[in-house]
Scaffold this motif. Structure first.
Motif, short mmCIF file in Angstrom:
data_model
loop_
_atom_site.label_atom_id
_atom_site.label_comp_id
_atom_site.label_asym_id
_atom_site.label_seq_id
_atom_site.Cartn_x
_atom_site.Cartn_y
_atom_site.Cartn_z
N ASP A 10 -9.76 6.89 0.03
CA ASP A 10 -8.45 6.22 0.15
C ASP A 10 -7.39 7.19 -0.37
O ASP A 10 -7.41 7.57 -1.54
N ILE A 11 -6.47 7.57 0.48
CA ILE A 11 -5.50 8.59 0.10
C ILE A 11 -4.59 8.11 -1.04
O ILE A 11 -4.07 8.93 -1.80
N ALA A 22 1.07 8.69 7.44
CA ALA A 22 1.31 8.68 8.89
C ALA A 22 2.15 7.44 9.18
O ALA A 22 1.62 6.34 9.31
N GLY A 32 -2.24 0.27 8.65
CA GLY A 32 -2.98 1.52 8.45
C GLY A 32 -2.65 2.20 7.14
O GLY A 32 -2.39 1.55 6.12
N VAL A 33 -2.65 3.52 7.19
CA VAL A 33 -2.45 4.28 5.95
C VAL A 33 -1.07 4.02 5.37
O VAL A 33 -0.89 3.92 4.16
N SER A 115 -5.72 11.46 8.44
CA SER A 115 -5.91 11.89 9.82
C SER A 115 -4.77 11.30 10.66
O SER A 115 -4.87 10.21 11.20
N SER A 117 -2.19 10.11 13.30
CA SER A 117 -2.20 9.65 14.71
C SER A 117 -3.52 9.08 15.22
O SER A 117 -3.56 8.60 16.36
N THR A 118 -4.60 9.13 14.43
CA THR A 118 -5.89 8.71 14.99
C THR A 118 -6.21 7.23 14.78
O THR A 118 -7.30 6.78 15.12
N GLY A 119 -5.26 6.48 14.21
CA GLY A 119 -5.46 5.05 14.04
C GLY A 119 -4.72 4.30 15.13
O GLY A 119 -5.07 4.40 16.32
N ALA A 120 -3.68 3.58 14.75
CA ALA A 120 -2.91 2.78 15.70
C ALA A 120 -2.34 3.63 16.83
O ALA A 120 -2.17 3.14 17.96
N PHE A 121 -2.06 4.90 16.58
CA PHE A 121 -1.44 5.75 17.60
C PHE A 121 -2.46 6.30 18.61
O PHE A 121 -2.08 6.94 19.59
N PHE A 153 -10.63 8.08 6.11
CA PHE A 153 -10.90 6.71 5.68
C PHE A 153 -12.22 6.21 6.25
O PHE A 153 -13.01 5.58 5.56
N GLU A 154 -12.45 6.51 7.54
CA GLU A 154 -13.65 6.00 8.20
C GLU A 154 -14.72 7.08 8.27
O GLU A 154 -14.42 8.26 8.45
P1 ADP Z 1 -1.29 6.38 13.08
O1 ADP Z 1 -0.30 5.31 13.44
O2 ADP Z 1 -0.63 7.73 12.85
O3 ADP Z 1 -2.44 6.43 14.02
P2 ADP Z 1 -2.88 4.91 11.11
O4 ADP Z 1 -2.51 4.60 9.72
O5 ADP Z 1 -3.04 3.77 12.05
O6 ADP Z 1 -1.77 5.97 11.62
O7 ADP Z 1 -4.22 5.75 11.14
C1 ADP Z 1 -4.32 7.11 10.73
C2 ADP Z 1 -5.63 7.31 10.01
O8 ADP Z 1 -5.49 6.86 8.66
C3 ADP Z 1 -6.79 6.50 10.60
O9 ADP Z 1 -7.95 7.34 10.66
C4 ADP Z 1 -6.98 5.39 9.56
O10 ADP Z 1 -8.30 4.92 9.51
C5 ADP Z 1 -6.63 6.14 8.30
N1 ADP Z 1 -6.36 5.32 7.09
C6 ADP Z 1 -6.07 4.01 6.99
N2 ADP Z 1 -5.92 3.66 5.69
C7 ADP Z 1 -6.11 4.78 4.96
C8 ADP Z 1 -6.12 5.10 3.56
N3 ADP Z 1 -5.85 4.19 2.63
N4 ADP Z 1 -6.37 6.39 3.17
C9 ADP Z 1 -6.62 7.35 4.10
N5 ADP Z 1 -6.63 7.12 5.43
C10 ADP Z 1 -6.39 5.86 5.85
#
Ligand code: ADP
Length: 170
Positions: A10-11, A22, A32-33, A115, A117-121, A153-154
């Motif tokens: 967890d960042i 992000a 997300g993050v 990481s 852009s690799t979540g919601a984006f 995170f994953e």
């Molecule tokens: P984006 O909109 O840029 O894709 P997201 O937050 O949806 O951003 O996802 C970016 C990455 O951050 C994903 O791999 C997500 O799983 C990861 N993430 C979510 N929560 C955390 C956290 N607490 N610490 C680190 N990474 C996280």
């Protein structure tokens, strides 16, 4: 020599000079993050972000970290994946470069990245990991930091970054 660490976690828990979040272009929090960062930093972070008036994708802004262990938060806005032919790769690379530029400007010695852009984006993880680590490798040739951390995170994201690290040799 800069230490590069790739870890799963967890960042918001990272004890570094700055964590990168992000964000989306409004910089007003979300899921997300960025949601986790706002929650951990407390409401002062949103107030600081409101004063910034947004951030275009590919750019970065900095605020204090408030209740986070990290002293600063660097907010960057990654590209939304649109299939790969809309300049996504270049914008993602630019995010990393802009974050490093801000870190240098503020004299920061340790920075943690998620990481971007690799979540919601929706950016494909392996492709994003290649870009992230290529930019980090390039940066480490030019500037010395104490420590750069990539916090995944994953588990699948962590695996992708570790594989790409071996491939790229950073
Ligand atoms: P984006 O909109 O840029 O894709 P997201 O937050 O949806 O951003 O996802 C970016 C990455 O951050 C994903 O791999 C997500 O799983 C990861 N993430 C979510 N929560 C955390 C956290 N607490 N610490 C680190 N990474 C996280």
């Amino acid at each position: 020599m800069t230490t590069l660490t790739i870890m799963q976690g967890d960042i918001t828990r990272q004890n570094v000079d700055a964590i990168v979040t992000a964000a989306n272009a409004a910089l007003l929090g979300g899921g997300g993050v960025d949601g986790a960062v706002h929650e951990a930093a407390g409401p002062d972070l949103l107030i600081a972000c409101q004063k910034l008036g947004g951030c275009p994708s590919g750019e970065a802004r900095i605020t204090p970290g408030y209740r986070l262990p990290a002293r600063w938060v660097i907010h960057t806005v990654g590209p939304v994946w649109q299939g790969g032919n809309a300049g996504e790769d270049a914008i993602l690379a630019q995010c990393y470069r802009q974050c490093f530029a801000v870190a240098r400007e503020y004299g920061l010695r340790s920075v943690a990245f998620p990481s971007i852009s690799t979540g919601a984006f929706g950016f494909p993880v392996r492709r994003a990991a290649r870009i992230a680590l290529t930019e980090i490798k390039q940066m480490l040739r030019q500037t010395e930091f104490e420590s750069i951390v990539v916090v995944c995170f994953e588990p699948e994201v962590y695996t992708a970054y570790r594989m790409l690290r071996a491939e790229i040799g950073v």
